[in-house]
Design an enzyme around this catalytic site. Structure first.
Site, mmCIF file in Angstrom:
data_model
loop_
_atom_site.group_PDB
_atom_site.id
_atom_site.type_symbol
_atom_site.label_atom_id
_atom_site.label_comp_id
_atom_site.label_asym_id
_atom_site.label_seq_id
_atom_site.Cartn_x
_atom_site.Cartn_y
_atom_site.Cartn_z
ATOM 1 N N ASN A 200 0.959 -1.198 -0.040
ATOM 2 C CA ASN A 200 -0.010 -0.085 -0.146
ATOM 3 C C ASN A 200 0.848 1.283 -0.052
ATOM 4 O O ASN A 200 1.765 1.368 1.031
ATOM 5 C CB ASN A 200 -0.899 0.003 1.180
ATOM 6 C CG ASN A 200 -1.946 1.086 1.322
ATOM 7 O OD1 ASN A 200 -1.756 2.076 0.614
ATOM 8 N ND2 ASN A 200 -3.029 0.697 1.835
ATOM 9 N N CYS A 205 -5.234 1.065 -1.282
ATOM 10 C CA CYS A 205 -5.975 -0.392 -0.925
ATOM 11 C C CYS A 205 -6.820 -0.367 -2.032
ATOM 12 O O CYS A 205 -7.267 -1.638 -2.403
ATOM 13 C CB CYS A 205 -6.081 -0.480 0.526
ATOM 14 S SG CYS A 205 -7.319 0.838 1.121
ATOM 15 N N HIS A 452 -11.044 1.400 4.418
ATOM 16 C CA HIS A 452 -10.190 0.430 3.920
ATOM 17 C C HIS A 452 -10.903 -0.437 2.642
ATOM 18 O O HIS A 452 -11.926 -0.737 3.025
ATOM 19 C CB HIS A 452 -9.605 -0.672 4.924
ATOM 20 C CG HIS A 452 -8.418 -1.408 4.701
ATOM 21 N ND1 HIS A 452 -7.318 -0.791 3.965
ATOM 22 C CD2 HIS A 452 -8.375 -2.781 4.817
ATOM 23 C CE1 HIS A 452 -6.498 -2.105 3.717
ATOM 24 N NE2 HIS A 452 -7.200 -2.996 4.309
ATOM 25 N N ASP A 469 -5.463 -8.563 1.334
ATOM 26 C CA ASP A 469 -5.581 -7.474 1.959
ATOM 27 C C ASP A 469 -4.280 -6.734 1.930
ATOM 28 O O ASP A 469 -3.683 -6.906 2.808
ATOM 29 C CB ASP A 469 -6.123 -7.738 3.441
ATOM 30 C CG ASP A 469 -6.230 -6.408 4.461
ATOM 31 O OD1 ASP A 469 -5.947 -5.283 3.736
ATOM 32 O OD2 ASP A 469 -6.812 -6.664 5.171
#
Length: 1114
Positions: A200, A205, A452, A469
């Site tokens: 990131n 993200c 997020h 993630d």
């Protein structure tokens, strides 16, 4: 203080700011000094609930005189938490509020914990106006608190009429949900799952989740690999190459992959990367770019083949034979979430038939106005179906974007041929089976302005799901990927089953907002094999080389403890650097020759290597060790002894600097004879010291290195004057002034050296620097800008090149000025005025630069509001070299004495609203504002009287008295409305009453009926004995509503948000008796009808918000 288990009020966050800065990008950490946690029971035996709602009642709020104020400690998930507030704001005019790990200072090294949480300030009068903001965070030692610097305006919080502070008490709520996490640092995604994540860059993200989804569509990945690129392309300038490189690394790397080359290929600067954009927008823009880049290549048309479907918009007349159709293509479909329980309900709504009748009839060419039905049907669906769920919507009542967290289900298998092809147009090819299987679920966790993003993907369409993630990839089960992403509310198990507690529910802020389905009949083609043969040879060579370089770097790091880096400075380096790159001290060690030597190597062997490198025989080399002095200067300290030179390099390092063993810095002293060849260095005894000399030329303003001398401690500078003149190229008897350069941080210290005083008495030692210059007569001194060494060094130390930009064009440099950090406010504006050709510098206004957001700060610098340029350039712990200027129409001191108000003037007869900027002295009153307005607006008659109202959320909260001062009026969060006072209101009889009249509609939200006001509120005079029927006649005339529409309206007496519907025979006056109510606006005549005003995006002119669209520039 209480712990409660009740559902939260769903309130959207407006703005989340980095503490210590004004950048908008999601909730951020705030560094705070540690405070000793309040005592609570350690190691409690009872297992704590995983979630909790904590209520903090703060009394005597306005009298809190601490900058920070902590709540008591509460325990969630076995962890200690507390709420931290800044009652007067954390360097902002907003309440600042954070969730804090209460015992962070006592936790073991490397601790971390993850929590989802919301913070709220309760509106004690109307719960629905409570302000609630939510986020999630991985807490650790570096970021032990997280939250919102600009939670809510202080002006709202401290205003008793707003309902947030009642009896000087404020109620804060914190809702915390703790999830246990795996050890973040030791986890290996590739080893555990076979896949790697993406790093990131700050707020990317949203992009990472999309890139992972596209990468895991193998047909798409293969097409990207087959896009023509050459070995001469650079990834930062070529989107195809950057994407190929990224996909290759995702396929073959063992650790997470950086996206910087890709974002650079988009033409994004760092600020773009640090702004959260919309995934749908990025998806469309990226696909359009790739489609364009694929034209004329072997993979032309891939994007269309994969993602393009078609639908037909139709309008069909009911009573005549007329039909209009239009075919349109789509790459993704936007489906409604609000009011729909699942994907099928959204598709039903998508193809819902709209009736065009009454006032809304369709004009069908030669048939004129006709009743018709209008709708959409699908001609074909694409092999890869991308569904964008409309989780974000514009709320007109609140003038803001909101996130819809309602429960919304989506199936593993999606049948779009259901109910005999109800979604298909007559032209659709019925032989194609539109049965889809779910490939990926993109999730957003958080609120509307921050949060997020991550993705659940099953790359091979097997039963195994994976969560991508950012850098972390984990295996997940189907329930986690599907059901847990439906949204809605979650009910937690009872913690005390014996008690009759209400179940604890909380809104799930994590939910799906994009779905990717793959058609069953196409899945073998799309989930195809992609291997090395699909990758261009030059790309494999380039990327393998990059991989090798990366591995070399890792190896280099892994072996670093076996080596010492030796940096060798020589006279040549000092000659090259002093007066160009540096002015203070002697050398920049990062720019001298460095050698990586094994620690076991004898230093004498290193000298042999140096002899070959520099052509200096070993016997002519003398090495000095550098030392950092207490005043932070860095000077050669002493020569190495023969015993030291006989030792291994590693041990030698220990001698010079016991604390830092990675580098050894040396000065190589080499004496040269008349022919410039090296000769043995002179013997050095304790009486000798090595000095370095710099020459300053005041006429040219130049400083340079001229050499070094070994001098006697008992000697005097005057004895070396002829030698210095020789080094400088001056006549032997030239009169010189000498100065010792002592230090330069935090300020310059350069003192005159007495030529007749011995070096010992002057406390001169090895490695000291003497600056000298010709002695100047007074007349020559006056002609030079910096006549002596101290003044020149002072100038160099404070010299600052500043890039000035016009505030109107904040991305473009306009001009540069060389200024001094010590320049006063007046000096700076004078130089700017001079540069742009302005006579009056007081009309220049300067705004500082925000280093985090790369934008101007919201507030300009006040007239003489800073001491000097340094203060203008500092932004928390960073220094900028950018300032913004604007040219005012009046001098800044005069402007600062004025108050600027935006007033919306509502014309009596014309249906228009005009915004006027009123600028008056701060001590002015409302009466002055009204007089000023009269000169700007068109009145219905010359003697008309005006009044000023405060309007907020379509209600009138205040009529400003003419005597009220304007200084404290805030027009940023509510509207100031000016209007003529109707004649009937001026002549109120004893049996007349002035009431509030508001428009409203009823909406169902979270199974509760809510009243929503809209439109323009107004006053109405009602007379004693007047029936509703009579009042309606006046209302219809005033609002000019047609009979047919007005007949559908309902009328209600509203008290505290509850409607009591009125009949035509009811006497309206009787309802509006004087009562002890909270505010007049809570007792009003409500007009219930649908909001037919055009749904336009309301632009709030008062807020300085900049939200940039996604752009890919290359």
């Amino acid at each position: 203080m209480t712990l409660m288990a009740t559902p939260p009020v769903d309130q959207e966050d407006e703005e989340m700011l980095v503490p210590h800065s004004d950048v908008v990008e999601g909730p951020q950490p705030m560094e705070v000094g540690q405070v000793e946690p309040a005592g609570t029971a350690e190691n409690q035996q009872v297992e704590e609930p995983q979630s909790l709602k904590f209520t903090w009642t703060i009394e005597n709020f306005s009298r809190l005189n601490t900058k920070k104020h902590y709540s008591d400690i509460f325990v969630v998930g076995g962890y200690k938490w507390r709420v931290l507030i800044f009652p007067k704001g954390n360097n902002v005019d907003h309440l600042s509020m954070y969730l804090d790990v209460a015992d962070s200072s006592a936790l073991p090294h490397g601790w971390s914990r993850y929590a989802q949480f919301s913070l709220a300030v309760v509106n004690q009068v109307h719960h629905k106006y409570s302000i609630r903001k939510d986020t999630q965070h991985q807490f650790n030692a570096r970021e032990s608190d997280w939250g919102f610097t600009s939670f809510m305006p202080l002006s709202d919080l401290y205003d008793p009429s707003k309902g947030y502070i009642v009896n000087d008490t404020v109620v804060v709520e914190a809702e915390v949900v703790v999830r246990k996490i795996l050890d973040y640092w030791s986890y290996d995604s590739k080893k555990e799952t076979g896949y790697v994540g993406l790093k990131n860059q700050g707020a990317t993200c949203y992009m990472n989740s999309l890139l992972q989804t596209l990468y895991h569509i193998p047909y798409f990945r293969k097409a990207v690999y087959h896009m023509p690129t050459t070995e001469n392309d650079m990834p930062v300038g070529s989107i195809p190459l950057a994407l190929q490189s990224l996909f290759y690394k995702l396929q073959y790397n063992d650790s997470s992959v950086a996206t910087k080359d890709l974002t650079k290929s988009f033409g994004w600067d760092t600020y773009d990367s640090f702004m959260q954009h919309d995934v749908q927008e990025l998806n469309r823009v990226l696909c359009e770019k790739l489609e364009d880049k694929m034209k004329g290549t072997v993979v032309e048309g891939t994007i269309q083949k994969l993602f393009e479907g078609h639908h037909m918009n139709y309008i069909e007349c009911i009573n005549v034979d007329y039909k209009s159709t239009r075919k349109e293509s789509f790459y993704d479909l936007q489906l409604d979430v609000k009011g729909c329980r699942d994907v099928y309900a959204s598709f039903d709504k998508y193809v819902e038939v709209e009736r065009l009748e009454g006032d809304n009839k369709y004009h069908a060419e030669e048939h004129g106005l006709q009743d018709a039905k209008k709708g959409v049907l699908f001609i074909d669906f694409p092999p890869v179906l991308q569904l964008q769920l409309k989780r974000f919507e514009y709320d007109f009542m609140r003038d803001t974007m909101v996130k819809i967290n309602d429960r919304y289900e989506f199936p593993l298998e999606l049948d779009l041929d259901r109910e005999n092809g109800k979604y298909l147009s007559p032209d659709a090819d019925r032989s194609v089976r539109n049965l889809y299987t779910l490939h990926s679920v993109l999730v957003h966790s958080g609120g509307v302005h921050g949060g997020h993003y991550y993705a659940f993907i099953r790359p091979t369409l097997s039963d195994q799901w994976y969560k991508f993630d950012d850098e972390r990839v984990t295996k997940e089960d189907m329930k986690r990927a599907l059901e847990e992403q439906y949204g809605g509310e979650e009910e937690l198990p009872q913690t005390n089953p014996g008690f009759n507690n209400a179940p604890f529910k909380f809104t799930k802020y994590s939910n799906a907002y994009m779905l990717v389905y793959i058609r069953e009949s196409d899945k073998d083609k799309i989930i195809c094999d992609v291997d090395e043969k699909d990758i261009a040879e030059h790309l494999k060579i380039r990327l393998k080389k990059e991989q090798e370089e990366e591995e070399d770097k890792k190896r280099y790091k892994a072996q670093a403890h076996l080596y010492t880096i030796i940096k060798v400075a020589r006279d040549e380096d000092l000659l090259e650097q002093i007066g160009r790159d540096i002015y203070f001290d002697l050398v920049d060690h990062d720019k001298v020759r460095s050698f990586r030597i094994q620690k076991q190597t004898p230093f004498n062997d290193f000298k042999e290597e140096l002899a070959k490198e520099f052509g200096i025989p070993v016997q002519y080399q003398r090495f000095w060790i550098w030392a950092k002095r207490q005043n932070h200067t860095y000077r050669p300290n002493r020569p190495l002894t023969p015993q030291e030179e006989a030792q291994p390099v590693g041990q030698l390092k220990e001698v010079s600097n016991k604390t830092h063993n990675a580098e050894l810095k040396l000065f190589l002293e080499v004496e040269r004879g008349q022919d410039l060849r090296p000769i043995p260095p002179p013997d050095k005894i304790r009486e000798d010291i090595l000095l370095f000399f710099k020459l300053y030329d005041p006429e040219k303003g130049e400083l340079r290195y001229v050499g070094r001398l070994l001098v006697k401690l008992s000697g005097k500078p005057i004895e070396y004057i002829s030698k210095l003149n020789q080094m400088a190229g001056f006549a032997p008897d030239e009169e010189l002034e000498l100065y010792e350069e002592i230090k330069f941080e935090p300020c310059v210290m350069c003192e005159h050296l007495d030529k007749r005083c011995s070096f010992r008495l002057s406390q001169i030692e090895d490695g000291d620097i003497i600056c000298f210059q010709k002695s100047l007569p007074i007349a020559s001194q006056e002609a030079c800008q910096y006549p002596d060494v101290p003044s020149f060094l002072e100038y160099v130390h404070n010299r600052q090149i500043v890039h000035f930009r016009s505030l109107e064009k904040p991305k473009e440099d306009d001009f540069c000025l060389e200024l001094s950090k010590m320049h006063t406010y007046d000096d700076v504006v004078e130089r700017v005025a001079q540069k742009i050709g302005m006579d009056d510098p007081s009309k220049i206004r300067i705004t500082s630069h925000n280093c985090y957001s790369q934008q101007p700060k919201p507030q300009p610098i006040k007239y003489r509001g800073v001491e000097n340029l340094s203060e203008m350039l500092i932004h928390y712990n960073q220094t900028s070299d950018i300032l913004y200027y604007e040219v005012l129409d009046i001098p800044l001191p005069e402007l600062q004495g004025l108050k600027n108000l935006k007033v919306a003037f509502h014309h009596t007869t014309k249906d228009e609203v005009v915004i006027h900027n009123i600028r008056l002295p701060k001590e002015s009153t409302i009466a002055d504002v009204i007089e000023e307005l009269k000169t700007k607006v068109e009145l219905s008659h010359p003697n008309a009287d005006l009044r000023l109202l405060e309007v907020f959320y379509h209600k009138i909260y205040k009529i400003f008295p003419p005597s009220e001062k304007i200084e404290n009026i805030n027009d940023q969060y509510w509207t100031l409305r000016a209007e003529e006072i109707p004649e009937e209101e001026k002549n109120l009889g004893p049996n007349d009453r002035l009431i509030h009249v508001y428009h409203f509609s009823k909406e169902t939200a979270q199974n509760q009926m809510q009243v929503q006001n809209f439109g323009e509120p107004f006053f109405l005079v009602i007379h004693d004995g007047e029936t509703l029927a009579e009042v309606k006649l006046r209302l219809q005339k005033k609002l000019q509503v047609p009979d047919e529409e007005f007949s559908k309206w309902k009328f209600a007496f509203m008290s505290l948000g509850r409607p009591e519907y009125l009949q035509d025979s009811d006497i309206v006056f009787k309802r509006f008796q004087r009562r002890d109510v909270y505010g007049a606006w809570e007792q009003y005549l409500g007009l219930e009808h649908s909001d037919t005003s055009p749904k336009r995006t309301y632009v709030n002119q008062n807020r300085h918000t900049y939200e940039k669209p996604v752009k890919i520039y290359n």
